[in-house]
Structure formats: C-alpha cells, structure tokens
Design a protein around this motif. Sequence first.
Motif, mmCIF file in Angstrom:
data_model
loop_
_atom_site.group_PDB
_atom_site.id
_atom_site.type_symbol
_atom_site.label_atom_id
_atom_site.label_comp_id
_atom_site.label_asym_id
_atom_site.label_seq_id
_atom_site.Cartn_x
_atom_site.Cartn_y
_atom_site.Cartn_z
ATOM 1 N N LYS A 1008 -4.608 1.441 -19.561
ATOM 2 C CA LYS A 1008 -4.212 2.411 -18.691
ATOM 3 C C LYS A 1008 -4.435 2.297 -17.233
ATOM 4 N N THR A 1009 -5.685 1.849 -17.193
ATOM 5 C CA THR A 1009 -6.302 1.791 -15.911
ATOM 6 C C THR A 1009 -5.691 0.648 -15.345
ATOM 7 N N ILE A 1010 -5.600 -0.414 -15.937
ATOM 8 C CA ILE A 1010 -4.996 -1.608 -15.405
ATOM 9 C C ILE A 1010 -3.627 -1.559 -14.943
ATOM 10 N N GLU A 1011 -2.940 -0.908 -15.741
ATOM 11 C CA GLU A 1011 -1.285 -0.522 -15.350
ATOM 12 C C GLU A 1011 -1.736 0.363 -13.915
ATOM 13 N N GLU A 1012 -2.584 1.465 -13.708
ATOM 14 C CA GLU A 1012 -2.554 2.027 -12.650
ATOM 15 C C GLU A 1012 -2.825 0.927 -11.281
ATOM 16 N N TRP A 1013 -3.691 0.308 -11.896
ATOM 17 C CA TRP A 1013 -4.686 -0.795 -10.680
ATOM 18 C C TRP A 1013 -3.343 -1.540 -10.333
ATOM 19 N N ALA A 1014 -2.482 -2.057 -11.220
ATOM 20 C CA ALA A 1014 -1.249 -2.893 -10.956
ATOM 21 C C ALA A 1014 -0.279 -2.231 -9.961
ATOM 22 N N ASP A 1015 -0.079 -0.984 -10.443
ATOM 23 C CA ASP A 1015 0.831 -0.303 -9.546
ATOM 24 C C ASP A 1015 0.296 -0.243 -7.814
ATOM 25 N N LYS A 1016 -1.090 -0.110 -7.796
ATOM 26 C CA LYS A 1016 -1.732 0.092 -6.647
ATOM 27 C C LYS A 1016 -1.773 -1.064 -6.039
ATOM 28 N N TYR A 1017 -1.977 -2.109 -6.842
ATOM 29 C CA TYR A 1017 -2.027 -3.766 -6.420
ATOM 30 C C TYR A 1017 -0.945 -3.960 -5.984
ATOM 31 N N LYS A 1018 0.453 -3.823 -6.634
ATOM 32 C CA LYS A 1018 1.559 -4.028 -5.876
ATOM 33 C C LYS A 1018 1.997 -3.311 -4.727
ATOM 34 N N HIS A 1019 1.582 -2.145 -4.879
ATOM 35 C CA HIS A 1019 1.599 -1.533 -3.373
ATOM 36 C C HIS A 1019 0.733 -2.005 -2.076
ATOM 37 N N ASP A 1020 -0.245 -2.130 -2.822
ATOM 38 C CA ASP A 1020 -1.131 -2.765 -1.611
ATOM 39 C C ASP A 1020 -0.793 -4.243 -1.229
ATOM 40 N N LEU A 1024 0.044 -5.404 2.246
ATOM 41 C CA LEU A 1024 -0.642 -6.488 2.839
ATOM 42 C C LEU A 1024 0.234 -7.696 3.411
ATOM 43 N N VAL A 1025 1.430 -7.777 2.474
ATOM 44 C CA VAL A 1025 2.363 -8.805 3.079
ATOM 45 C C VAL A 1025 2.967 -8.482 4.435
ATOM 46 N N SER A 1026 3.161 -7.110 4.705
ATOM 47 C CA SER A 1026 3.594 -6.728 5.956
ATOM 48 C C SER A 1026 2.617 -7.114 7.107
ATOM 49 N N GLU A 1027 1.427 -6.322 6.540
ATOM 50 C CA GLU A 1027 0.360 -7.066 7.479
ATOM 51 C C GLU A 1027 0.142 -8.193 7.874
ATOM 52 N N LEU A 1028 0.215 -9.000 6.911
ATOM 53 C CA LEU A 1028 0.012 -10.602 7.095
ATOM 54 C C LEU A 1028 1.184 -11.214 8.006
ATOM 55 N N LYS A 1029 2.308 -10.566 7.633
ATOM 56 C CA LYS A 1029 3.527 -11.072 8.598
ATOM 57 C C LYS A 1029 3.125 -10.799 10.131
ATOM 58 N N GLU A 1030 2.522 -9.475 10.125
ATOM 59 C CA GLU A 1030 2.444 -9.207 11.529
ATOM 60 C C GLU A 1030 1.203 -10.074 12.121
ATOM 61 N N GLN A 1031 0.050 -10.147 11.295
ATOM 62 C CA GLN A 1031 -1.069 -11.087 11.850
ATOM 63 C C GLN A 1031 -0.649 -12.564 11.834
ATOM 64 N N ASN A 1032 0.542 -12.862 11.086
ATOM 65 C CA ASN A 1032 0.936 -14.277 11.112
ATOM 66 C C ASN A 1032 1.438 -14.572 12.661
ATOM 67 N N THR A 1033 2.255 -13.527 13.053
ATOM 68 C CA THR A 1033 2.578 -13.695 14.534
ATOM 69 C C THR A 1033 1.534 -13.603 15.518
ATOM 70 N N LEU A 1034 0.538 -12.885 15.184
ATOM 71 C CA LEU A 1034 -0.655 -12.903 16.055
ATOM 72 C C LEU A 1034 -1.281 -14.022 15.992
ATOM 73 N N LEU A 1035 -1.313 -14.717 14.788
ATOM 74 C CA LEU A 1035 -1.988 -15.882 14.684
ATOM 75 C C LEU A 1035 -1.257 -16.944 15.560
ATOM 76 N N LYS A 1036 -0.009 -16.895 15.481
ATOM 77 C CA LYS A 1036 0.658 -17.906 16.060
ATOM 78 C C LYS A 1036 0.213 -17.708 17.685
ATOM 79 N N THR A 1037 0.358 -16.531 18.271
ATOM 80 C CA THR A 1037 -0.099 -16.572 19.498
ATOM 81 C C THR A 1037 -1.604 -17.044 19.883
#
Length: 1854
Positions: A1008-1020, A1024-1037
């Motif tokens: 149960k804990t793992i399932e909760e963690w998996a949901d949370k991990y998926k959300h995170d 994170l992907v969205s943040e990485l995309k933003e950071q990617n643009t920043l990294l390019k600059t």
Amino acid sequence: MAASELYTKYARVWIPDPEEVWKSAELLKDYKPGDKVLQLRLEEGKDLEYCLDPKTKELPPLRNPDILVGENDLTALSYLHEPAVLHNLKVRFIDSKLIYTYCGIVLVAINPYEQLPIYGEDIINAYSGQNMGDMDPHIFAVAEEAYKQMARDERNQSIIVSGESGAGKTVSAKYAMRYFATVSGSASEANVEEKVLASNPIMESIGNAKTTRNDNSSRFGKYIEIGFDKRYRIIGANMRTYLLEKSRVVFQAEEERNYHIFYQLCASAALPEFKTLRLGNANYFHYTKQGGSPVIDGVDDAKEMVNTRQACTLLGISDSYQMGIFRILAGILHLGNVEFVSRDSDSCTVPPKHEPLTIFCDLMGVEYEEMAHWLCHRKLATATETYIKPISKLHAINARDALAKHIYANLFNWIVDHVNKALHATVKQHSFIGVLDIYGFETFEINSFEQFCINYANEKLQQQFNMHVFKLEQEEYMKEQIPWTLIDFYDNQPCINLIEAKMGVLDLLDEECKMPKGSDDSWAQKLYNTHLNKCALFEKPRLSNKAFIIKHFADKVEYQCEGFLEKNKDTVYEEQIKVLKSSKKFKLLPELFQDEEKVLSPTSATPSGRVPLSRTAVKPAKARPGQASKEHKKTVGHQFRNSLHLLMETLNATTPHYVRCIKPNDFKFPFTFDEKRAVQQLRACGVLETIRISAAGFPSRWTYQEFFSRYRVLMKQRDVLGDRKQTCKNVLEKLIQDKDKYQFGKTKIFFRAGQVAYLEKIRADKLRAACIRIQKTIRGWLMRKKYMRMRKAAITIQRHVRGYQARCYAKFLRRTRAAVTIQKFQRMYVVRKRYQRMRATTIALQALLRGYMVRNKYQMMLREHKTVIIQKHVRGWLARLHYGRILKAIVYLQCCYRRMMAKRELKKLKIEARSVERYKKLHIGLENKIMQLQRKIDEQNKEYKSLLEKMSNLEITYSTETEKLRNDVERLRMSEEEAKNATNRVISLQEEIAKLRKELHQTQSEKKTIEEWADKYKHDTEQLVSELKEQNTLLKTEKEDLNRRIHDQAREITESMERKLVEETKQLELDLNDERLRYQNLLNEFSRLEERYDDLKDEMNLMVSIPKPGHKRTDSTHSSNESEYTFSSEITEAEDLPVRMEEPSEKKAPLDMSLFLKLQKRVTELEQEKQSLQDELDRKEEQALRAKAKEEERPPMRGAELEYESLKRQELESENKKLKNELNELQKALTETRAPEVTAPGAPAYRVLLDQLTSVSEELEVRKEEVLILRSQLVSQKEAIQPKEDKNTMTDATLLLEDVQKMKDKGEIAQAYIGLKETNRLLESQLQSQKKSHENELESLRGEIQSLKEENNRQQQLLAQNLQLPPEARIEASLQHEITRLTNENLFYEELYADDPKKYQLYRISLYKRMIDLMEQLEKQDKTVRKLKKQLKVFAKKIGELEVGQMENISPGQIIDEPIRPVNIPRKEKDFQGMLEYKREDEQKLVKNLILELKPRGVAVNLIPGLPAYILFMCVRHADYLNDDQKVRSLLTSTINGIKKVLKKRGDDFETVSFWLSNTCRFLHCLKQYSGEEGFMKHNTPRQNEHCLTNFDLAEYRQVLSDLAIQIYQQLVRVLENILQPMIVSGMLEHETIQGVSGVKPTGLRKRTSSIADEGTYTLDSIIRQLNSFHSVMCQHGMDPELIKQVVKQMFYIIGAVTLNNLLLRKDMCSWSKGMQIRYNVSQLEEWLRDKNLMNSGAKETLEPLIQAAQLLQVKKKTDEDAEAICSMCNALTTAQIVKVLNLYTPVNEFEERVLVSFIRTIQVRLRDRKDSPQLLMDAKHIFPVTFPFNPSSLALETIQIPASLGLGFISRV
C-alpha cells in the motif's frame, strides 16, 4: 646675551618629574629677574606654577629647538644638560630605531633587545675608510676610527666597552672584533681572524651565565689585544681576564644559572664519549639546580656544546685535552653532591662508599680515602709540631666549595692560557688594538667585596676617561689658538686615594687579614677610626656598625663589611690541593697547579669569585724557601690592585675609544625606554660628565664657511666681505654683545652653551618675519586681484541679468495675452471632454454591474448543484469507511481469540510433553507410545487442516510440511528422540506460521505504501518533467552564455599564456645573466688567485737573495710568458724534474721531508720507467735495423716496413711524452694546492688525477687503433704525396722551459706542501694505482706490438702486391685488405667476448665511436684538400697571368721591328694577402714592441683603432698559412701573457686598461670573422672570405680570449670605481649644486664633512668631467658601442649605489632640500646620457632607487593617501630602505615637519606582503655580467699599413 633673556613667552623648558625624570613645559609669560614662580603649561595641556629655589634661584633647563632633536652627536645640542641628553636618546631610540649616538668622543649604545640588520658585511664595507663624523653613529665607525688612527699615527689603540650587565657589552666587543677581522684580513693563510672570533664561544661557555638581568651575562672582564703586522693585517691576539666570579660555581640566586658549560655538559650526557663522566640532568647536581632555572628560552645547550667543541678544535685544543677539561668540570659537579655527616659539633665524616665522592675520585684519578680524609680534616702547623684537626660540617661544606671554586678558577686560567697560545702571533707584532669588555658601576641593596672591586675599577677608568676628555678639549683649544681657560671637572682622585692609598680601605683590609684574630667588625672599626670625619667621601650608616659608605663619582654606595676578610683571603686547604696534584692517572689535573708553588698565577682567584690577570709573572731563578709561600699568600685585593694598575698603564699608552652600553629597561622588552634606569646609567658611565665638561667650555663649534652659509640671512649686503672670517667676526659682534660667549679660532668659531640656540632663535625670527612680510604682500596682491576679478564679473553679470529680465518681462506680456485666448478655448474643450467621459463612464458601469449580478446568480446555482453531488459521494465514502473499520475490528478480534486458544492448547501439549508420568508411560511399552503418538498426530493434523483452511494461499506449503511431519512421526516410532524432535519441529512450524503471517501483514502495508509512493512519484515526475523542460530552456541559454564565456576565457588564457611566455622568457634571460655573472665572478676569483700566486712567487724570489748551486736562471721574457692557457705542453728535458722537486726543500724550513722524499722517490721511479721505455724503443729500433738488413733483398717492401717501424716509434714516443705531461700536470696541481680540501672528491686535484687515469688508457687505445687504421693509407700514398714532419705536438721549447720554471719556484712548492699530508697520501695511493695500470697497459701494448709485428710480416706480401697496382686500384685494394683485417679482428673479439656480452657490446660501442671520429677527421681532411685545391687554382692562375705578361713584354716582333730606346716600365703593385711574416726568434721582440712597451695614447690618437689587434691577427694568419701549429700556439700564448703582464704593471691606468680591452675584443672579433664559420661570415666581403683561416680551428683560443676580455672588463670597472669613489659622495650628496636650498645644521664634536664646496672638494661638474673623459677615451680606442653602453651602465650603477648607501647611513643628508639636490644632480646625469646618445644603455634604470629615495624625501608624509602613494611610487626600494629613509628624515628648518611614528608603522603594514631582500644597502661591488656581441670589421686586412713608430721593421707584409 644673558641666559635669563631666553626665558620668554612660548619658550620651552624641562622640569623634574618623579615618574618621567624630566617633563617638557611651555612658558605662558616672560620671566623677569626676581620672579619666584614660573607660569608653565605641560604638554598634556595642564597649567602649572613652578616655584624656583629661593637659595639658588636656578631656572629650569631650556629645551632645544625641534630642529636639533635627534642629532647624531649630543654635543651638537645647543643646550647641554641631562634632560636634553635623555630626550635626544629617547627620540632616536624609540622614534627612529637608532641605537647608537655620539656624545663627543663616546659612543652611546642602547641595547634594543632585538636582532637588527645593521651588522652585515655590506655595512662593514660602507663604514670602511670613512671618517667618523661622515656616517651615522655605529660601533663600526668607532672600530674604523681606531684602525685608521693605528695606521696613521703609528700608535696602539684601545676600545673600552663598559656598561651594566645586560647592556650589550659583549656583543659590542664582538662586533668590533668582527670589523677588524673583516677589514684587515689575515697576514697568513692560517685564518687568524677566524681564531680570534672563535675564542668568543669558548670564553662565553666558561665565563658567561644567566642572571636575572641578562641571559648571557659575562661574569668576568677581559681585555683582548688584537695584533697587527706592518701592513696592518691581523697576525694574532692575546687575552687578559679580570675578576672571574668564582662564587657562581657553588651558588646561584633564584632564576639564575651556573656557567653555561655545566648545562652544556648535562645536555650532552647521552653522547658516547661522555658516558664515562656519569652525568645526568642538571637538576640532579647541587651546583646547577640552586637557581631553579636550568633552561634558557631559545637556547639549545646541546647545540651550543657542539659549537664550543668546534671552537676548541679550531684553536688547537686536542680531543684528549677537551675530554680532560670535561672530566674536570664533571668532577666539580660530582664534588658539589658530596655530603657530610656530623659526628659531633666539631667533627664530621663522609658517608662510607659515598657515590658522588667515588665518581669524583675516579674522574680525578686520586685515592678515595685521602680525599675523604682531607675533606673532613685540616693540618695546623706550629713552630715545633704539626696537628691534624677535624672540622665541623659547616666548615667542611665551605672547604668543599672553596676547592670547587679553586679548581674551576685554575681551569679557567689554563683555558685562557691555551687560547692565548693558539692566538699567539708567529711574526713580530707591529701594533695592536685592545678591546676592553668590562663591567660597569654596580650598586645593589646589599653590596659586598665584589661590588667594591668593580666600583674601584670603574673609578680608575672614569679618572682615565676624564683626563682624556680634558686633554682633547685642551688640544682643540690649542690647535685653534684661542685663550685657554681651565675647565673645572670632577676629579675622583680623592676617592681612588681613599681606596688604594696608604692606610686606605684596601691597605687596612690586607693588614686585618694578617692579624691572627682579625674579623670584619674590627676592620670596620679601623675604617671608622681612620677615615670617619676625616675624609668627605667616607661615611658611616646611622643604624649599622658593620657597614661603610663611599661617595663614588656616580653615586653613594653602602658596603656591608661581612665577608670582606674571608673573600680577600680566599682560603683553600693546601692538603686538598696536594691530593689533586698527586694524581697519576690524570695528567691534565697536575698541570693546573704546577706553577702555584713557584709564582703567583696571573689569574689567581679572588674572593669575589673573579680572576684578575696580571700580564707579567716574575719567576726567580732561585727561590728562597719561604718565598713561594709568601707570594702565595698575597691577598685578592692586592692582586687586583696590581692588575688594575697594569691595565691602566696599557690604556694610558694607547689612544682610547669609548663605548658606553645602556640598558633601556630591566624586562628585556624590545625598544622600550625606561627614563629612570637610563638616567642612572648615564650618570654612572660618565656620559653626563662628558657633557658637563663640554658645556663648561665652548661646546658648539662652527667653521667660518658653515657659519656664513647658515646665518647668511642675518647679514646685510654691505656686511658681506670677501674675507669670510672677517665677515663672521663683524656679524657676531653685532648679534652677541658679550664677547665672552664666543671665541674666534684659526678655522672655527667657538660658542658657549646656549648661544647657538640664541642664533637659531634670531634666524628663525628673521625668517619668520620675512615669511610674514612675503605672506602679507602676496595675500594683499591676491586679494586685490580677486577683488578686481569679482568687480568685473559682477558688472558683467548685472548687465546680462538686467537684459535678461527685460526680455523676460516682454515675453511675459506676450504670453499673458496669448494665455487668455488659449484658456478660453481650453476651458471649453475641457468641459466638453469631461461631460463626454462621464456619460461614457456611466453607461459602462451600468453594463458591467448588470453582467456581474447575472454571473453571480449563475455561479450560486452551479455551486449548489455540485455541493449535492459532493455530499452524496462523501457520505457513501464515510459509510464504506465505517463498515471497513468494523470488519477489520471483528477479524482482528477473531484472530486474537483464536491465537489465545491456540496458545492454551500449545501450553497443554508442552506440559504433557514434559511430565514425568508421560516419560514413564512411554518407557512402559512401545505400543502405547505409538498409539498415543498416533492420536496426537491426528489432533495435530486437525489443527493443520484448520490452519490450512484459514490460509488458502499457504495450502501447498502446509501440505508439504504435513508430509514431512508424517515422515517424522514414522521415524519417531522407532525411537524416543525422534518423537521429541518431531514435537519441537511442530512448535517451530507454528512459530514460523506466526512469522509468515506477520510478514504478510507487513507486505500488504508495504504494498500500500508503495502504491501511494508510486502515485506520488508519478505526480512528482510529471511535475519534474515540466520543471526540466523549463530548466532545459534555461540551460540552453546558459549554454550559450557558457560558450561565449569559454570563448572569452580561451582568449584570455591565450593572452595570459603569451604574457606568461614573455615573463618566462624574461626569467630565462635573468637566469642567463645570473649564470653569466656567476661565471664571470669565478673568472674574477681565478684572476685574483692568479695575481696572488704571482705576488707570492715574487715575494719568495725577493726572499731568496743568493741562488742555490745548480739553479738555472731563465730569461725574463720566458717568465713573463707563463700562462694557464697552454693546453698541452710536452717536457723534453726530464732532467729538470729532480731539480724542480729538490729546490723547495732548501728554501722553506717547515716542509714535510718525509712527504717530499716520497714524492721524489715517485718521480725517480717514473724516470726509471721512462728509461725502460726508452730501452724498449732502442731494442725495437735494433730489431728494425736487423729487419732492414734482411729485407734489403726486397726493395719494394723496405719503405713500407720503415714506415711501419717509424709509426711504432712515434706511437711509443707519444705515449712516453703523454705520461710525462700527465706527471707535469699532476705536480702542477699539487703545487697550486692551498688547502687540505683539494683532494676531496670534486676538488681540482682530485679531478685532474681521475681524468689522467681515464685519459691515459683511452689515449693509448685510440693511438693504437689510429696507427693500425691509417697505416695502409699512409703506405699507399707514400709515392704520391711527400711525407711531412709530424707537427701534432704543438710544443715550444721556450714554453716547456717556462712550465718547468713554474715548478722551480721554491716558495710556491713549499707553501703547497704545508698542511697537505693527508691529501698527498691520497695522491700517492692514486699514483701507485696509476703506475700499476700503466704497467699493465704497457705489458698489453708490448704483446700487441709483437703480434702486430708478426701480422706485419704476414701482410707485407699483400702490401707489395698493392704497390705494384695502379694508384686507383691500389687504394681500393688497400681498403679491401683493411676491411678484411677489421673483419678478422671483429671475429676475434666476438669469440673473445662470447661469454661476456656486456663487454662485447661495450667494445662495439667504442668501435662505432672510433669510426665516427675517423669519419669526422676524413671530412675535415676533405675540406682541407678542397681549400688547398682552391688555393692551388688561384696560384696557378696568377702564375699564368705573370707568364703571359712576361711573354707580352718580350714578344719577338717588338725586339726585331722597334728600335731600342729607354722606356720607363712601371712596377706593378704587389697584391698583398693581408698577412704579416716574422721569424720565430723575433716573437719576443714583437710582443715587447707591440704590447709591453706600446703607449696607448699615441696609438689611439694617430693610428686606426685596434691596430695591434689587426697586426697580431695578420701574424696568426701567416702562421696558419704555413700550417705551423707551434708558431700559432706560441704567438697566441705570448700575446695573452703579454697583455696580462702589461695590465698587471699598469692596471691602475684607465687608458691602458681601456686600450687593451678594445684591442682584445677586436682580436676576438677577428678570430670569429675569419674563422670560416658560416655564422660569422655573413657580413664579410668576398675578399675577406678569402682571408679566412684554412688550417687551424682556434675556437678554444676564442674562449680563452673571451675570458681574458672579461677579466680586463672587470679590471676596468675596478679602475672606474677607484676613480669615481672619492667623487660620488661629495659631488652627489654634499655639494650644493643649487646654492642656498639647504642650510647647515649645528655640528658636534664628531664633525661631519662640510656640504659647502671648498678648494679641492669634488662637485657634480667633477663627476661629469670624469665621465666625459672616460667616454672620450673609450671612443678614441675604438671600443664597441655595445661595450661602451655596458661600461656606462656599470658606472651609473656605482654612482647610484654609493650615493644611496651613504644616504641610508647619514641622518644629516635625509631632508627635503637634499632630495631636491639629488633630483637635480640625477637630471644632470640624464642630460649627459642624452648628449652622448646613451639613453638606451640601461644606465638610467640603475639610478631608479636613488631617484625614488629623493622623491621619498620630498613627498608628503602624513595621511594614509600619502602612504599609499609612497608604496606605489617606491617599487625599486626595499621595505627596509623605505623605513630607514623615513626614520632618518630630519628637518633642516623649523618649517619642515618630522615623520610621525604612526605613519612609519602604516608604511610597514602596507609593505609587509612585499617580497624583497631584507638587505639594507645596495651591493656597490656588484658587476653586471658583460657580453661581447660580434662586431665584424669592414676594414680590409691588405690595406693596413704598419707605421714605423711601432718599431716593427722585422715584420714583412705577405
């Protein structure tokens, strides 16, 4: 002028203060005669009323003007009194960090308690040769004055150093001796000055100790006489000691130590050689632990012990004697631990087998019983009988301590005696300088006999000092011819009479010591009866009858009478001494006491524990029986009085120089000044008495020129006359009405105290009034100019303002009218716009409001609908949640209940299983057990089934376990143990089931804990992907930015690398210059040693007036041609060698004869070996003759065999000559040796020996192979080429005679042999090994010769066949035969070295090397052949032209057709080749006329520059053309030696040195230009290329000439320095180039050099004229321009360095006006450089330190901004130099301000990170490395004409 007139408002005075001794105050109103109170204001602002003494009405002393504060000489102060002296010393010590100050003839030295960088060798060189008043005060200045007076006046000198303990007396004396050792050097090679300095560690270890005042206090006085010869070089020394403090051996006060040597011994106790001394820690011994301070901070006693032993070794105290000394010292320590046990009140004994006494007896080598007996008993002798009486424990302890003191005192005397023997001069002493290091005046709370003797000595010294000062004053007055007035000074003769006269203190003390029952009390009563109320200097204390008071010159001292008699007697029991004398095992111990019975020891002990040393000891030839004992009983006071009288006689016979050391504080704090302590010492040491004597007469003295320069402002124009003396008289009569206040001498004006201050006040007032008038006028002019500018500006401003206002008003009217119209339309427009906006706004608001209300209503409905849906779902979720919780609770309760039931059942089963009855039933029968087990198994199966039903997911596991259990039950049926195991397994299974359940629950929760963690991990993750995309643009600059930065950094790195490369290049250039400088310094040292060698040789020749029989004198020209540059010379007359080795023994007595005989024997053996080789050659020649007779029948082969035999003979001859050359070089190396270190690995002689060992074998191998390889070629070319004479030896007979003559110099050989025994043993062993190797080589060569001869017979046929072939085929065949031979030889060596591949490989390598060498030789020969062919073609062409011309001149047609008539046939001009021919016997005449007797001035003016160089080179060309190597070598060697000789003879003449430097460089350039090397032929004409050398490569001689040019350049620099040195200080510093800028300050007794130019004084114009002279001479001589630049750079460096060094050592030169003078002088030098076009020579840069120092004197020195500017400006000065200049900065006028101490601290803080040299002075002796850039000449050699004035008619042009 009356003194009271100086007490005006604002005058500053000194008033007494209990804390600071004297305080400064300022008068608030004028003093009027009769006033009883002075209104004063202290420096801190407090007002004070100072009451005058109503009796004396003495006014407080006046304070000197600030301009005089900090003077070098206290006598330069206008007001001479105690507060002025104290303040001046304090300012110099605290503010300026100057520890030395003159006080007339006295040097006052204040101990800084800190190491100062003012004692280096550079400082010594700076003070050497200077007048005492020219430089700042220093101990070196006193030493230089003593040294100079000794040489000038032919009178012995003394330096008297005195002061309290810890004041720095010993250090001052050491520095004085170091100065003498450095300046004078040693007269011999024995380094006497090092021995003199080495005596200090020994005397400090045995005579110095730690006291509460000083960690290294000298506990004895010493007088060291440093002896000098007639050339004033140190030859020896002698030491006399006074008052050794023996009591310190047995007693030390708290925080004090015994003598250093005891602690050094204890610290070194672990050394193997000290094991027998049985020492330990210093706290173990009674004599070293009493002070409780066995360790001195920062001092390593073990290390000091090593220094002490090294010093003993240097002074000739052998190791055995050193160990004897240490045994005695260790015995003293053990003796101190001897204890006594009382038997009764009058007797005692030593405990049996007492360990300390046992050790003492073992060390001293005496009997234990005797020493133990006499330590506790004493012998009493009467007229008839002798008694042995026991003594009490207290007397025994005192006797033990007295014995220890006596032993130490005798050991001290013995060491002093041996030190004197080591320092004894071996030659006659011409004069000496004595250095007296003696204690100062002492007064403590309790004063005893020690202080009495010390103060008595100081009374005598003070009397001598007063008389000397009085004498100098009298001499000065008489010299200046002014009226002599008797000066009243303190005469302490009454005090001395009180002490030493008849019935004086010492006389009464000696008389009381002779009394049988004499005591201290009775002696005190005698003193009272004799001197009380009769002598004003003697007093009795009020509350004591056992003390007396003596008024010394420094202070009253109260002496306690207790102990005076005992210390004066200094009783030691004779029986104890006899026991020590009886020592047989220890020879040193009796030596300490051997002279006691004969004569009084010159250093016999004193009761104070000190040793007075008498210089003479009278030893009667026949002593009477009672004489020795009578002499032995002389009291210490009597001995001390005699030695003191002897010392005073010595001092009175010398010229004294005084150094008074002052201790600034009692806590050893660096640069901390305690006024109270300083005043006490100034009063005690006589400084204030000197001031008083000076003040009583005319202390201020001015020359007329100085007075005129200083006080010119007080004169009117009409007062200035041509006669300066009369002018000064007229002015003084007007300024000072009282004529008694001054006197006119011959050269000086003498002023009484205070008059200079009065004149300074008048001068300052006059300057101040002038300044006020100037300020008034200028300020008025400035204000008027300012008012006129302001008025004009105001009118202009008013005009413009009024116009502007009118225009503004008109504009206002127009704008008002326009504004009304605009307002009308504007207001209408505004109202209309406002209405329209309000209407539009209202409509918009209505629309928005209505829409807002509708939207709110819609939102309300929507929220209600969604709320219903949410409530529905929430209530359902809550119901389900409640149901689930209830269900879980029920299940959990069931599980708990079932678990409880199972546990109960399990408990029952366990109880049954453990019951005894069950075991019994089981044992009854096996069947019942099986049945019960069966039943039990059934029950368990039921339980298993129920469990399996509950756990369906574990059914398979349970079934398997059940099967296992069934199997276990079947096994249990067979045995009881198996049943037990089954039962236990069931229990374990149940536990495992419970565990599995628990794990199941955990797994579910984890899932149960793992399932909760998996949901949370998926959300995170999505986040994170969205943040990485933003950071990617920043990294390019950022990437783009980084790329840009990387590009920029790459560019910066590239630039930095380029800069670093440039810096590294500069660093490499600096390293190259450093290496060049080191090489040239070595060359300079070699030249110096060479000159030293020649001088010593000349001295030895002068010493030998009558030549010994058999001595062969050589021509003077031969001896003048000696040189170190003959690379290989051959000895042709072996008979000269024995003569050369025998003559030194006849000239020098100290020669080691055994070593000489061994070397002579070795030379004889070598001669025998040579003779054997000669016999072998003769045998070979006889064999060759026999072979010749046999081969007469075969004529074609005869020539080849003769060639072969001649080759062998030449080979053996060359080997023989090589051996003799090696022997000659070895003997030469031995002769030039100067120290035993030469045979160490790496030394010249050692290297020569090793090089000879290797080169001999290599040379023999090479010669052998060359003979074998070239033989066939020589034979094959015999018919085609005429054989030539062998000319490879390059040896001249005259040179050989010269080399032999070098070794004939007896003095040199004698000096070379002194002290080289060990070295020569090594060389002898090397010679033996060399002999063996030579014998082995000769044997192998003989075998090879024999084999080669056999091989020769075998190859003769092949050679005969080759000779019959054509030339081309003959060469090819000979080469083929040689290849075949070499192949056979290769195979032979391959078989020989088959077992050792390494040897074979080495053989192959050597073979390859030889092949390469032969190929190089072949290439050289080919090149030579090509040159010869080219020359043959040229000659053939010329011959053809001549033949054609002759044929044309005598054509037949002309003879027949034309009539015969007289025709003028012009002679065709001869085509010269640029060579000069001379005969071999004319070489010496050539050198004599062209070098030795040539006058540079005539050649430089009338002929082309460098003519001698061209002539010499043309002679070398002709010798090269003739291929005469001996002639080339002889000419070059004679030339070099001739140049050296003429430079040695006229080396002080600038023209001569410059001339030969120019010619040597031109000769060197010619050798390069015509060498044939492509690098030097680029600028040659085709004709010059034809003149290149063809036969010889003179690259080695080019190096020799380059070295010679460097030596000449260095000699030129020395000549320049000697000429410029006297001019620099006077011209650059002292002379006022800009008149009137600087004024002269008052001078003291130590008169400095005047800054006013008198006749004969050098000025800046003198320096510039000298520079012009140098430059013109160098240009006339044709010196290379680059070389001229280097010389000029060196000259300017010398000028800058000497000027800056003197500036740093002269306080009177560090002022603002002097900085202006220096900058002006430097600008004149720069102008000279511009005129001569030498600005790019680097000379200006060498003056940069001086320029910055001058700027530093002129810039502001107040704020932090000024400090920052100074730090950035003075980058060429070191931190020490900047701080020194700031400390020395002295205002010349009152308008200048001193540099604050805080500002100097700020400078130091800012410069602390700067990494520069700590050295204060520049190295004025530094010589820049010189280079000789190649400068080819465009002059054609064939055009040079030889003038007849040179006297070279014997030379013909070719």
